[in-house]
Design a protein around this motif. Structure first.
Motif, PDB file in Angstrom:
ATOM      1  N   LEU A  29       6.797  43.817  49.223  1.00 51.37           N
ATOM      2  CA  LEU A  29       7.512  42.628  49.670  1.00 51.37           C
ATOM      3  C   LEU A  29       9.003  42.740  49.391  1.00 51.37           C
ATOM      4  CD1 LEU A  29       5.001  39.911  48.396  1.00 51.37           C
ATOM      5  CD2 LEU A  29       5.358  40.623  50.762  1.00 51.37           C
ATOM      6  N   SER A  30       9.779  42.099  50.235  1.00 51.85           N
ATOM      7  CA  SER A  30      11.223  42.011  50.044  1.00 51.85           C
ATOM      8  C   SER A  30      11.656  40.562  50.161  1.00 51.85           C
ATOM      9  CB  SER A  30      11.947  42.863  51.100  1.00 51.85           C
ATOM     10  OG  SER A  30      11.747  42.312  52.399  1.00 51.85           O
ATOM     11  N   LYS A  31      12.926  40.312  49.899  1.00 53.85           N
ATOM     12  CA  LYS A  31      13.446  38.941  49.950  1.00 53.85           C
ATOM     13  C   LYS A  31      13.371  38.352  51.359  1.00 53.85           C
ATOM     14  CE  LYS A  31      16.720  39.852  46.208  1.00 53.85           C
ATOM     15  NZ  LYS A  31      18.143  39.866  45.806  1.00 53.85           N
ATOM     16  N   LYS A  32      13.316  39.209  52.377  1.00 50.36           N
ATOM     17  CA  LYS A  32      13.313  38.721  53.751  1.00 50.36           C
ATOM     18  C   LYS A  32      11.950  38.201  54.181  1.00 50.36           C
ATOM     19  CE  LYS A  32      16.951  41.969  55.174  1.00 50.36           C
ATOM     20  NZ  LYS A  32      17.280  43.068  56.110  1.00 50.36           N
ATOM     21  N   ASN A  33      10.894  38.588  53.438  1.00 52.80           N
ATOM     22  CA  ASN A  33       9.541  38.204  53.849  1.00 52.80           C
ATOM     23  C   ASN A  33       9.249  36.754  53.485  1.00 52.80           C
ATOM     24  OD1 ASN A  33       8.700  41.462  52.801  1.00 52.80           O
ATOM     25  ND2 ASN A  33       8.621  40.788  54.921  1.00 52.80           N
ATOM     26  N   THR A  34       9.067  35.909  54.494  1.00 46.30           N
ATOM     27  CA  THR A  34       8.630  34.530  54.273  1.00 46.30           C
ATOM     28  C   THR A  34       7.356  34.219  55.049  1.00 46.30           C
ATOM     29  OG1 THR A  34      10.053  33.751  56.052  1.00 46.30           O
ATOM     30  CG2 THR A  34      10.964  33.702  53.809  1.00 46.30           C
ATOM     31  N   HIS A  35       7.090  35.017  56.130  1.00 41.96           N
ATOM     32  CA  HIS A  35       5.859  34.829  56.895  1.00 41.96           C
ATOM     33  C   HIS A  35       5.403  36.188  57.406  1.00 41.96           C
ATOM     34  CE1 HIS A  35       2.853  32.767  59.322  1.00 41.96           C
ATOM     35  NE2 HIS A  35       3.133  33.654  60.279  1.00 41.96           N
ATOM     36  N   LEU A  36       4.096  36.442  57.305  1.00 40.72           N
ATOM     37  CA  LEU A  36       3.517  37.714  57.725  1.00 40.72           C
ATOM     38  C   LEU A  36       2.363  37.465  58.688  1.00 40.72           C
ATOM     39  CD1 LEU A  36       3.341  39.474  54.233  1.00 40.72           C
ATOM     40  CD2 LEU A  36       5.056  39.881  56.015  1.00 40.72           C
ATOM     41  N   ASP A  37       2.368  38.173  59.819  1.00 36.01           N
ATOM     42  CA  ASP A  37       1.229  38.177  60.737  1.00 36.01           C
ATOM     43  C   ASP A  37       0.559  39.530  60.613  1.00 36.01           C
ATOM     44  OD1 ASP A  37       1.499  35.574  61.924  1.00 36.01           O
ATOM     45  OD2 ASP A  37       3.279  36.323  62.955  1.00 36.01           O
TER      46      ASP A  37
END
Length: 871
Positions: free
Chosen positions: A88-96
């Motif tokens: 994970l990185s700071k940019k990840n807020t939603h994952l499909d």
């Protein structure tokens, strides 16, 4: 100011955490959502699990994590699909996420159910994991589940807080009186115990108005459970008898629970009438529970179970039925009847101190209590997603008669009390959609009546009656009756992310109080004092409730405004106070495991009619009150802050909390203790304060590999109050500590061990005097030896210690042997209780301005044979 400073401090704590919501969906190659996929957040270096979740019916998951930290990865697994990982990185807020199918040939399959599972706000305990051969009812197993505990009263708590509802297959059959069901439902009939966190019991409010309370749901193995038990037992020393017949039918549409019980072995059957239901409303509600204004002097309750010392003869019957008339509409009938006699024998020594001298007052007590009650409740409830309706009619009748015999420092005294009590009440609550909002209406109306008597022979208070001459007896009469009604109307509306609930209403209470004291000389009654008056209160209120809720925060603010009109024509009392009583609750999920809560409240209360009487009232043989006709007022400020942790994956639950309560009173009571032990209580109009600080820590851990539950708790409190004793004003302070540890250990297949230890200390002191520090330490050790699949031997050892001058140690030892027949559901149990024939126990405790030492006569060594047949 202190409470509002505490509120600001709590808000600072809430905003000091940086969290981000990570959401996502999990699907297969065809785009179908995957339900039940295990999603975990791990540390890439240590592979320690930071958080986990199970995907819902849409394949969705949600986490609250700190992405400022480096080295976090997400991992997703589902049976029949390849494992999926991502750093994970700071940019990840939603994952499909799309999982690829995987075909694997399995040589052997071992299925093991998790002991505890969490899905959303529901935590499910697998009953088969926690039960052993000696467990018979679901109560036996709940005691061993981490995060849960059962108090001696039978009330269930979760992480230190009482549960709100006790459901069986989602139905609230017992309406708060759930102890009987909890101690009767066979553990073999139950699949899971579900904890419903933040549970909103009214379905139409589920998405609008949240709840910080927790409920419990008993999930049965079968859709229909027809079960019960028949138990009978006989014993000797003296002659002992126990009978219980408890059949029940439990399903999702119909539930019937009945019971008849009798025993003279010390089991207090009146405890099954304890109602643990509660109201979260901060609107005015009249307390119509049974009150004994007049009573005989009795022993304080000891720190061990009633079976050790209570000499009783109890009959108890209960009939409870729930019928689902149609979808969401339930009719419930709850009836209970108690006819009991119990005797208590023991000694008490009250120790009073002041700057100049000490007074020790000794009492030998022999009492007989005759309890007689009939309780009825009829409930019609419709609870569906579109609307809500509930009407509850209840009637509670008591015909108690008590008498006793006292030998004190000077003489012998006979006392007798008659305590009939009756209340009748109807409550109505409706929620109905009106356009885009919900219209809510609440109404309750009730009536309370009691005519109590207390007879004491000979009279004690010669300074107040019969012109200072001795007299043969005192006869106190007291009549009290009340009519009350509470009504409110409001609506619930969602505006964006907020829910608002404005409400307006009124309440009316009319109390009538009559008292007479008659003294007798040579069988000639003389009227000494009469006091008849009334108190009327009409209250109008306007309140608004604001609520904000998302996946991280929940904020609830109530802003009630009360205008009261209180009057007593007999005393020329007329008061119209206008009070603002805000109530704030905040909670924030710091991570999927950590949560913090804060609450702050200001409330006002005004004395009831019993606090206004100008004449004398003899409350018990050595307590005489004389109040000024002044309206009693109290202002309470309360704040609390809690940090909670629950990780069902690791079976770890914990909480730490601190609270501060400050009460400002306008009346102060002067306790005047005479040399013969008589206490006269006078009320004075003088501002005074009570302050209580509490800190508590609770920790519970289930170790799956050892099949062991460990529970520890500690608490610390300081209670400060202004007090007048024998015309001397002083500031009293009580400091108390408590430490407890409990372990349920399955050592191996043939041995389980239960260990419980608790240490309590308290000290009462003031500026001028200091009482001895009281230390009470109790220990219990229980060992179950499983001799075979159908028989076990149980040995119980209990030890009690306190720091009296004699360093009092008391020991109990019990042994039980039980055999279960293979072809028939029958258990035979042979018990030998109090093998060491311990005859007495001494306990010491501190009260508001004195210490009390109590000595109890213990039931003798007894042998008891029980036959239990499971239906």
């Amino acid at each position: 100011m202190k409470v509002w400073s505490f509120i600001i401090l709590g808000l600072v704590c809430f905003v000091s955490f940086s969290q981000i919501q990570l959401t996502g969906t999990v699907k297969d190659n065809s785009g179908n959502p995957l339900v039940g996929a295990v999603t975990t957040i791990k540390n890439t270096n240590s592979q320690a699990i930071i958080a986990y979740a199970i995907t819902d019916e849409l394949g969705g998951f949600s986490f609250q994590i700190n992405l400022e930290k480096e080295g976090l990865e997400i991992e997703i697994q589902s049976l029949g699909f390849k494992k999926w990982k991502k750093v994970l990185s700071k940019k990840n807020t939603h994952l499909d996420i799309v999982l690829q199918e995987s075909v694997e040939q399995l040589k052997e399959v071992f299925l093991k159910s998790d002991p505890i599972r969490k899905r959303g706000d529901t935590i499910a305990y697998n009953v088969s994991t926690f039960k052993n051969q000696s467990d018979r009812t679901i109560a036996d197993v709940i005691e061993k589940m981490p995060g849960l505990s059962i108090l001696p009263s039978g009330q269930i708590t979760y992480m230190g807080e009482p549960i709100e509802k006790y459901y069986i297959e989602g139905l609230d059959l017992m309406e708060g009186k759930y102890k009987l069901a909890n101690e009767s439902i066979s553990v073999e009939d139950v699949a899971r115990v579900e904890i419903l966190e933040n549970h909103q019991p009214i379905k139409v409010l589920d998405s609008l108005v949240g709840s910080q309370r927790t409920s419990i749901n008993i999930k049965l193995k079968n859709n229909v459970s027809l079960s019960g038990k028949v138990e009978g037992g006989i014993g000797f020393s003296p002659g002992l008898l126990k009978t219980e017949i408890t059949p029940f039918l439990l399903s999702k549409k119909r539930q019937t629970f009945t019971s008849y019980q009798y025993n003279n072995i010390g089991e207090d059957l009146s405890s099954y009438n304890s109602d643990f239901s509660s109201s979260q409303s901060n609107l005015p509600i009249f307390d119509d529970s049974k009150r004994n204004f007049l009573k005989i002097q009795q022993l304080q309750n000891p720190p061990f179970s009633n079976e050790r010392w209570l000499n009783n003869r109890d009959h108890f019957g209960s009939a409870n039925h729930l019928e689902r008339l149609k979808k969401g509409l339930d009719l419930k009938v709850n009836l209970s009847y108690l006819n009991g006699t119990r005797k208590e024998n023991g000694f008490q020594e009250s120790i009073y101190k002041n700057a100049s001298n000490n007074l020790n007052y000794f009492e030998s007590i022999e009492n007989t209590f005759r309890l007689h009650s009939l309780n009825t409740k009829i409930t019609l409830e419709k609870n569906v997603k579109k609307n809500y309706f509930k009407n509850v009619f209840s009637s509670n009748n008591y015909w108690d008669k008590n008498h006793g015999f006292i030998k004190n420092n000077i003489t012998s005294i006979s006392q007798q009390a008659l305590n009939p009590f009756w209340n009748l009440k109807n409550q109505f609550h409706i929620l109905k959609p009106m356009g885009k909002q919900l219209l809510e209406f609440n109404s309750s109306v009730g009536y309370v009546n009691t005519s109590q008597e207390l007879m004491v022979t000979p009279g004690v208070f010669i300074d107040y009656f019969n012109n200072g001459e001795n007299y043969e007896r005192t006869h106190q009469f007291l009549n009290y009756h009340t009519f009350y009604t509470h009504n409110s109307i409001g609506f619930t509306k969602r505006i964006g992310v907020f829910t608002i609930v404005p409400t307006a209403g009124f309440s009316f209470i009319k109390e009538e109080f009559e008292s007479d004291i008659m003294t007798g000389i040579n069988n000639n009654p003389l009227t000494e004092t009469t006091n008849d008056y009334g108190l009327r209160s009409f209250t109008t209120f306007l309140t608004n409730k604001f609520e904000y809720k998302d996946n991280i925060w929940r904020i609830t603010l109530r802003t009630p405004l009360f205008l009261r009109n209180i009057e007593s024509p007999e005393y020329n009392i007329a008061s119209k106070p206008l009070t603002f009583e805000p109530d704030l609750f905040l909670s924030k999920k710091l991570t999927p495991f950590w949560e913090t809560q804060f609450s702050g409240q200001i409330s006002n209360s005004f004395g009831e009619a019993e606090n206004l009487h100008r004449g004398l009232i003899l409350e018990n043989y050595r307590s005489l009150t004389s109040n000024e006709p002044i309206l009693r007022k109290q202002i309470q400020h309360r704040g609390s802050l809690a940090l909670r942790y629950r990780n069902s994956l690791k079976g770890l639950f914990g909480s730490v909390s601190i609270s501060l309560t400050k009460i400002k009173n306008n009346l102060l009571f002067d306790y005047r203790v005479s040399s013969n032990g008589a206490i006269t209580i006078f009320s004075l109009e003088q501002d005074n304060n009570q302050v209580q600080n509490n800190m508590a820590l609770n920790l519970s851990k289930y170790i799956d590999d050892w099949k062991t539950t460990l529970t520890g708790s500690s608490s610390f409190f300081v209670f400060k109050r202004d007090q007048i004793v024998n015309n001397v004003f002083d500031k009293y302070k009580t400091i108390g500590k408590q430490f407890a540890f409990k372990a349920d250990i399955e050592a191996n297949k043939w041995l389980t061990i239960g260990l419980n230890t608790q240490l309590k200390t308290s000290q009462l002191k003031s500026k001028d005097v200091s009482f001895e520090r009281v230390k009470n330490w109790s220990n219990s050790l229980s060992a179950f030896f499983y001799l075979s699949k159908r028989q076990f031997l149980n040995a119980d050892f209990e030890h009690f210690y306190n720091n009296l001058q004699s360093n009092q140690n008391t020991v109990f030892l019990n042994i039980q042997y039980q055999y279960s027949f293979k072809k028939h559901p029958i258990d035979v149990k042979l018990s030998w209780n109090n093998i060491l024939n311990t005859k007495s126990y001494i306990n010491m405790q501190n009260n508001e301005y004195y210490s009390l030492q109590s000595s109890y006569i213990i039931r003798p060594s007894q042998v008891f044979l029980t036959l239990l047949f499971t239906l």
